[in-house]
Design an enzyme around this catalytic site. Structure first.
Site, PDB file in Angstrom:
ATOM      1  N   TYR A   1       0.852  -1.193   0.000  1.00 43.15           N
ATOM      2  CA  TYR A   1       0.000   0.000   0.000  1.00 43.15           C
ATOM      3  C   TYR A   1       0.881   1.235   0.000  1.00 43.15           C
ATOM      4  O   TYR A   1       2.056   1.198   0.337  1.00 43.15           O
ATOM      5  CB  TYR A   1      -0.945   0.008   1.207  1.00 43.15           C
ATOM      6  CG  TYR A   1      -0.290   0.354   2.527  1.00 43.15           C
ATOM      7  CD1 TYR A   1      -0.190   1.675   2.958  1.00 43.15           C
ATOM      8  CD2 TYR A   1       0.225  -0.636   3.356  1.00 43.15           C
ATOM      9  CE1 TYR A   1       0.408   1.999   4.162  1.00 43.15           C
ATOM     10  CE2 TYR A   1       0.820  -0.329   4.564  1.00 43.15           C
ATOM     11  CZ  TYR A   1       0.905   0.990   4.968  1.00 43.15           C
ATOM     12  OH  TYR A   1       1.504   1.303   6.164  1.00 43.15           O
ATOM     13  N   CYS A   2       0.268   2.369  -0.398  1.00 36.78           N
ATOM     14  CA  CYS A   2       1.003   3.633  -0.347  1.00 36.78           C
ATOM     15  C   CYS A   2       0.051   4.779  -0.006  1.00 36.78           C
ATOM     16  O   CYS A   2      -0.669   4.689   0.988  1.00 36.78           O
ATOM     17  CB  CYS A   2       1.814   3.880  -1.611  1.00 36.78           C
ATOM     18  SG  CYS A   2       0.890   3.868  -3.152  1.00 36.78           S
ATOM     19  N   ARG A   3       0.017   5.828  -0.818  1.00 33.97           N
ATOM     20  CA  ARG A   3      -0.722   7.043  -0.448  1.00 33.97           C
ATOM     21  C   ARG A   3      -2.208   6.988  -0.744  1.00 33.97           C
ATOM     22  O   ARG A   3      -2.971   7.783  -0.197  1.00 33.97           O
ATOM     23  CB  ARG A   3      -0.110   8.240  -1.174  1.00 33.97           C
ATOM     24  CG  ARG A   3       1.267   8.615  -0.703  1.00 33.97           C
ATOM     25  CD  ARG A   3       1.873   9.695  -1.583  1.00 33.97           C
ATOM     26  NE  ARG A   3       3.170  10.153  -1.081  1.00 33.97           N
ATOM     27  CZ  ARG A   3       4.012  10.885  -1.778  1.00 33.97           C
ATOM     28  NH1 ARG A   3       3.687  11.266  -3.017  1.00 33.97           N
ATOM     29  NH2 ARG A   3       5.162  11.256  -1.250  1.00 33.97           N
TER      30      ARG A   3
ATOM     31  N   CYS B   1      -1.991   5.853  -6.266  1.00 33.37           N
ATOM     32  CA  CYS B   1      -0.575   6.048  -5.965  1.00 33.37           C
ATOM     33  C   CYS B   1       0.211   5.000  -6.741  1.00 33.37           C
ATOM     34  O   CYS B   1       0.078   3.797  -6.499  1.00 33.37           O
ATOM     35  CB  CYS B   1      -0.332   5.900  -4.463  1.00 33.37           C
ATOM     36  SG  CYS B   1       1.400   5.993  -3.999  1.00 33.37           S
TER      37      CYS B   1
END
Length: 230
Positions: free
Chosen positions: A184-186, A190
């Site tokens: 996962y990220c932003r 993302c």
């Protein structure tokens, strides 16, 4: 229709309310400001680190932040010789999500962009927040947070390992192969999580993306951990 109050020429109360809403709307109507809000949704940041993360000049970043602050979207505080900004309200995360949903449903170009740059890169259905929580409880996944270290330090999913995308290649040998990896990220658009999953799958790992990102997880009231402020 905008009206005036009976008996005088002053604006009607609903007009005054709409004027305030328009201040917020005008502040949002600029891609760089939306990017700054997306970054601030990860945690508070100084002007300098925001400019670096957004790829903007320091002066331009300050101007955008002042506009967002006047609209009540961000607040600031002094930290020694730095000015640190943060979202004034976590509702800003919901506003960004609503804007995204409207664009996805009603703008043809949004569909073209999503297909070309995101869905073609990872056509598999991402893992929802609820499903990830279930897998965490069963201890069947390894979670990697591919955001920069300062964003991870400001807040992350419990049990997540920080593996920024630029470090992923050299750290592959340390990642377990007996569990599925969830990256996962932003947020949902993302690109870092797409790139991470693509790299992992090429190297034989079972990898998937979280449907959203850290801000949506936090806004949903799910548990988060923080190490220190950036």
């Amino acid at each position: 229709m905008i009206t005036t109050s009976p008996g005088n020429a002053s604006p009607a109360p609903e007009h005054l309310v709409l004027e305030q809403l328009a201040i917020v709307a005008r502040a949002l109507a600029q891609p760089h400001r939306l990017l700054l809000l997306t970054i601030l949704a990860q945690g508070e940041r100084s002007v300098e680190t925001l400019a670096s993360a957004a790829g903007l000049k320091l002066g331009n970043t300050s101007q955008h932040l002042h506009r967002l602050q006047r609209a009540g979207l961000v607040t600031s505080r002094k930290d020694a010789h730095r000015v640190v900004y943060q979202l004034s309200d976590q509702a800003a995360v919901a506003v960004l999500a609503i804007l995204r949903q409207i664009a996805e449903r009603n703008l043809a170009q949004m569909s073209v962009i999503a297909q070309k740059y995101f869905h073609e890169r990872d056509p598999l259905e991402p893992v929802s927040r609820e499903e990830l929580r279930r897998r965490i409880r069963k201890d069947t996944v390894t979670i990697i947070d591919v955001r920069p270290a300062e964003e991870f330090a400001a807040g992350h999913l419990p049990g997540a390992i920080n593996v920024p995308t630029k470090e992923l290649q050299r750290r592959l040998s340390k990642l377990p192969r007996d569990k599925q990896i969830i990256a996962y990220c932003r947020g949902p658009y993302c690109l870092m999580s797409y790139e991470a999953v693509e790299t992992l799958r090429r190297r034989g790992f079972k990898a998937m993306r979280l449907q959203d990102g850290y801000p949506e997880w936090k806004a949903a009231g799910f548990p988060v951990k923080a190490e220190h402020a950036p």
